[in-house]
Enzyme design. Structure first.
Site, short mmCIF file in Angstrom:
data_model
loop_
_atom_site.label_atom_id
_atom_site.label_comp_id
_atom_site.label_asym_id
_atom_site.label_seq_id
_atom_site.Cartn_x
_atom_site.Cartn_y
_atom_site.Cartn_z
N ASP A 26 36.55 39.04 42.34
CA ASP A 26 37.46 38.26 43.19
C ASP A 26 37.13 38.47 44.67
OD1 ASP A 26 39.53 36.59 43.79
OD2 ASP A 26 41.12 38.02 43.32
N HIS A 43 30.69 32.02 46.92
CA HIS A 43 30.30 32.09 45.50
C HIS A 43 28.80 32.37 45.36
CE1 HIS A 43 34.27 31.05 44.37
NE2 HIS A 43 34.22 29.80 44.75
N LEU A 137 21.48 45.99 27.70
CA LEU A 137 22.81 45.69 28.26
C LEU A 137 23.29 44.38 27.66
CD1 LEU A 137 25.04 46.21 30.54
CD2 LEU A 137 23.74 44.58 31.90
#
Ligand code: FPP
Length: 246
Positions: A26, A43, A137
């Site tokens: 955020d 972004h 991962l």
């Protein structure tokens, strides 16, 4: 641009490493506003930072990283921001997939793929297929995802499968969620100072440790992730039971 030298971090100090870290990324919009830039620039900076954080998770030995990339509620944002975000996701897949694959990253998607542009859907599906055997991962991308929608979807599937009420256990219910087969998150990180779970992994995060930081997502780097992991390793997880010393 000159690369900053990576600070040496004492990984041995992290006595208990969370297996599964989930992040609410955020603060991109506020990061951009502080710099007089459009939100979409925030972004873009957030996407660049995600690359750094994936690298750091691989470096630190985190096994599963789940990121909240686009919620079912994010469709309410202005059309220009949504299309900017979709371009960023598309470009990230185009530019990063090969390197993620070489790094041993296995891509998963959480949410409803059908609601998004077919070209992007196709890229996501191909990314999942290409990386499916990797095991360094697991990267879960929550995209067009909402925790309530996920639970509702699970209930609908359970009913459609004719599961008898007495057969339904927490384990069976979990297997109907998008995270089927994966352990619950141990640590949920939220950047930008907000203290909400925002419909993210609301079933799976029932016993997760929470780490909140005022840092905006584009500035949440490798060292702050390390700090979060170190703090986690000092937490006492009781899962509703009493402390061991009692
Ligand atoms: C929240 O910040 C962030 C989002 C809604 C989008 C998250 C997306 C990225 C980090 C892009 C990279 C992702 C991938 C998968 C390549 P906000 O816009 O709500 O920030 P604000 O609260 O400051 O306005």
């Amino acid at each position: 641009m000159a690369r900053r030298k990576k600070k040496a971090l004492d990984l041995a100090a992290i006595e208990v490493l969370p297996r599964h870290v989930a992040i609410i990324m955020d603060g991109n919009g506020r990061w951009a506003r502080q710099r007089g830039l459009p939100r979409v620039a925030g972004h873009r900076a957030g996407a660049e930072n995600l690359r750094r954080i994936i690298n750091a998770c691989v470096e630190f030995g985190v096994q599963i990283l789940t990121i909240y990339a686009f919620s079912t509620e994010n469709w309410d944002r202005p059309e220009s921001e949504i299309s900017g975000l979709m371009k960023i996701f598309t470009r990230a897949l185009d530019q990063e997939l090969d390197e993620l694959h070489d790094q041993g990253v296995c891509l998963h998607h959480l949410g409803d793929l059908n609601g998004i542009d077919p070209t992007l859907q196709d890229k996501v599906r191909r990314g999942i297929e290409k990386t499916k055997d990797n095991n360094r991962l697991i990267l879960n991308v929550a995209f067009n995802y909402g925790g309530r929608a996920e639970i509702l979807h699970a209930v609908q599937q359970i009913l459609a499968d004719g599961i008898a009420p007495e057969m339904l256990t927490e384990e069976l219910f979990s297997s109907y969620l998008f995270t089927c087969g994966l352990p619950d998150p141990d640590l949920v990180i939220r950047t930008s100072g907000e203290l909400r779970i925002s419909n993210f992994l609301i079933w799976q995060a029932a016993y997760a440790e929470l780490f909140a930081t005022p840092t905006y997502w584009p500035d949440f780097g490798r060292e702050e992730l390390y700090d979060a992991l170190l703090e986690y390793s000092h937490r006492e997880r009781r899962f509703g039971a009493l402390p061991e010393s009692t």
